[in-house]
Motif scaffolding. Structure first.
Motif, short mmCIF file in Angstrom:
data_model
loop_
_atom_site.label_atom_id
_atom_site.label_comp_id
_atom_site.label_asym_id
_atom_site.label_seq_id
_atom_site.Cartn_x
_atom_site.Cartn_y
_atom_site.Cartn_z
N THR A 32 39.20 44.02 38.82
CA THR A 32 40.27 43.19 39.38
C THR A 32 39.73 42.20 40.39
OG1 THR A 32 41.85 44.98 39.03
CG2 THR A 32 42.50 43.26 40.58
N ALA A 33 38.86 42.66 41.29
CA ALA A 33 38.27 41.78 42.29
C ALA A 33 37.37 40.73 41.64
CB ALA A 33 37.48 42.59 43.32
N SER B 194 37.69 39.49 38.62
CA SER B 194 38.59 38.54 37.97
C SER B 194 39.17 37.56 38.99
CB SER B 194 39.71 39.29 37.25
OG SER B 194 40.57 38.41 36.60
N ALA B 195 39.54 38.06 40.16
CA ALA B 195 40.06 37.20 41.22
C ALA B 195 39.00 36.21 41.69
CB ALA B 195 40.57 38.04 42.39
N TYR C 128 39.26 32.16 41.44
CA TYR C 128 39.09 31.28 42.60
C TYR C 128 37.99 30.25 42.33
CZ TYR C 128 37.89 29.47 47.13
OH TYR C 128 37.61 28.61 48.16
#
Length: 72
Positions: A59-60, A62-63, A67
């Motif tokens: 998840t991190a 992908s974030a 960005y």
């Protein structure tokens, strides 16, 4: 989840550089460690192959990619 480890530690990690990386030397390499005890994506400086790696949860990671796409 964000952890750090020496990039040489994840045995069997298959490090690769993005096809979007330019030739300027400002690249990172990544390894998919989701199926290992680390359960994440490792990121390291491509110029320091035996240096530290940052392990992000999927998840991190992908974030981070989301960005990076908007910051260009």
């Amino acid at each position: 989840m964000i952890n750090a480890l020496n990039a040489a530690d994840p045995a069997g990690a298959d490090w690769f550089k993005s096809s979007y990386s330019g030739g300027e030397g400002n690249c990172v390499t990544v390894a998919d460690l989701r199926a290992t005890q680390y359960e994440g994506i490792a990121v390291r400086d491509s110029k320091v192959e035996d240096g530290p790696a940052l392990i992000l949860s999927p998840t991190a990671f992908s974030a981070l990619i989301g960005y990076a796409r908007t910051a260009v």
